[in-house]
Design a protein around this motif. Structure first.
Motif, short mmCIF file in Angstrom:
data_model
loop_
_atom_site.label_atom_id
_atom_site.label_comp_id
_atom_site.label_asym_id
_atom_site.label_seq_id
_atom_site.Cartn_x
_atom_site.Cartn_y
_atom_site.Cartn_z
N TYR A 189 -11.34 11.07 12.83
CA TYR A 189 -10.93 9.79 13.89
C TYR A 189 -11.93 9.18 14.45
CZ TYR A 189 -6.04 11.50 13.75
OH TYR A 189 -4.76 11.87 13.24
N ALA A 190 -11.29 8.14 14.76
CA ALA A 190 -12.42 7.04 15.52
C ALA A 190 -12.06 7.40 17.09
CB ALA A 190 -11.97 5.61 15.28
N GLN B 6 2.67 1.87 10.01
CA GLN B 6 1.22 1.23 9.53
C GLN B 6 0.32 2.29 10.05
OE1 GLN B 6 0.39 -2.89 10.24
NE2 GLN B 6 -1.78 -2.28 10.58
N ASN C 267 -3.82 2.38 10.95
CA ASN C 267 -4.66 1.46 11.35
C ASN C 267 -6.09 1.83 10.48
OD1 ASN C 267 -3.06 -0.56 12.40
ND2 ASN C 267 -3.17 0.92 13.95
N PHE C 268 -6.25 3.10 10.45
CA PHE C 268 -7.71 3.70 10.24
C PHE C 268 -7.49 5.04 9.71
CE2 PHE C 268 -12.04 4.45 11.57
CZ PHE C 268 -12.68 3.21 11.62
N ALA D 243 -2.95 -0.47 1.97
CA ALA D 243 -2.67 -2.22 2.41
C ALA D 243 -4.30 -2.64 2.45
CB ALA D 243 -1.77 -2.31 3.50
N GLY D 244 -5.17 -2.16 2.63
CA GLY D 244 -6.35 -2.67 3.09
C GLY D 244 -7.48 -1.70 2.82
N THR D 245 -8.74 -2.19 2.75
CA THR D 245 -10.01 -1.32 2.88
C THR D 245 -11.00 -1.90 3.73
OG1 THR D 245 -9.57 -0.38 0.35
CG2 THR D 245 -11.74 -0.27 1.67
N LEU D 246 -11.38 -1.08 4.61
CA LEU D 246 -12.24 -1.49 5.66
C LEU D 246 -13.84 -1.21 5.46
CD1 LEU D 246 -9.84 -0.58 8.56
CD2 LEU D 246 -10.18 -2.87 7.34
N ALA E 299 -16.16 1.22 7.75
CA ALA E 299 -15.64 0.92 9.14
C ALA E 299 -15.77 2.40 9.88
CB ALA E 299 -14.50 0.45 9.09
N PHE E 300 -16.34 3.29 9.15
CA PHE E 300 -16.31 4.72 9.84
C PHE E 300 -17.75 5.42 9.59
CE2 PHE E 300 -15.52 9.12 10.30
CZ PHE E 300 -15.01 9.40 11.28
N VAL F 292 -6.32 0.99 5.66
CA VAL F 292 -5.07 0.52 6.27
C VAL F 292 -3.83 0.89 5.62
CG1 VAL F 292 -3.75 -1.37 7.34
CG2 VAL F 292 -6.14 -1.43 7.56
N PHE G 212 0.38 1.40 4.80
CA PHE G 212 1.65 0.63 5.29
C PHE G 212 2.81 1.21 4.32
CE2 PHE G 212 4.27 -2.89 5.87
CZ PHE G 212 4.26 -3.11 7.03
#
Lengths: 166, 166
Positions: free
Chosen positions: B31-32, B116, B118-119, B139-142, B145-146, B158, B160
């Protein structure tokens, strides 16, 4: 925009920020804010102590504002998030681009490794195009995630770019 | 998990929620949240007035908790967001799946049109797999980001899903 200058906002900019923020949010076609948000709620959000807040001046008037912050906490805090607003009366002057470039520079200076926009409304084509020109990619599409006042449910994009120097 | 029951949380669940939340966040691998987040900050976040907060009980003990809320305000408020935590001592009992299914049902009941995340940390494979089994798509790759405590910078997703009935 040679005459434009970007500086950190102060509480004295509150009237100018609300004067930019309110008409944009009241239109309800680009941002996921409640169009009826109060001045106090809006300023508490925009000038939150965890944000870096900036204003852009053109010919002595504040015509744009943006905020920069960590998009997530703790182990996600190295990715920045930013949000931008340009006065409806100062569109097409390049203020958004100038603030976007400034935000990337500031984010690098502050040590962020990447920047992410969580919710770029797909029908806000000038914004999508500007962020792509500034190196952002569409990292994800959120189907029907934004209720546009005329167009109904439209997609929103997650946009992302590394801040590593090429 | 036949004996598990999910109910709305009350302030009396604060100790149990912190008892689940703190060890998970302190590990810093899923977790962020700041691993050093205080009890007061954590509970203010989890039991925020804008959240619907639930707990899962197993054999009389609170072993899981989740929150449900709008992921965005105003024109984005029809998409739900949720976050889930299962006690480290109660993994593999199906509590996460049960809460996930419950959250989808609750979100529909509350009128949300989609959900959704988010992370979702990509290395949290049981979570990614569970959400896929419950109908979520990446839905998307960051990228990067972690900041994982052992693996360094890893991707986050992300995720969804629509809540329209098939």
């Amino acid at each position: 925009m040679k005459s434009a200058a970007i500086r950190r906002a102060t509480p004295l900019d509150s009237d100018a920020i609300w004067g930019i923020f309110h008409p944009i949010v009241a239109r309800g076609d680009t941002y996921a804010f409640d169009p009826r948000i109060s001045r106090a709620e809006a300023l508490a959000y925009w000038l939150h102590p965890a944000n870096w807040c900036y204003v852009a001046e053109h010919q002595g008037n504040v015509v744009g504002t943006y905020v920069l912050r960590s998009n997530q906490s703790g182990p996600g805090s190295h990715v920045a998030n930013a949000a931008f607003m340009v006065s409806l009366g100062a569109q097409h002057l390049g203020v958004g681009r100038k603030m976007g470039e400034h935000s990337l520079s500031e984010a690098r200076r502050l040590g962020f490794l990447a920047m992410q926009f969580n919710f770029v409304v797909s029908t806000n084509e000038p914004a999508v195009r500007l962020w792509q020109q500034l190196g952002f990619e569409i990292a994800g599409t959120l189907p029907g995630a934004f209720r546009h006042p005329e167009k109904g449910l439209v997609d929103a994009y997650v946009m992302f770019r590394s801040l590593a120097l090429a």
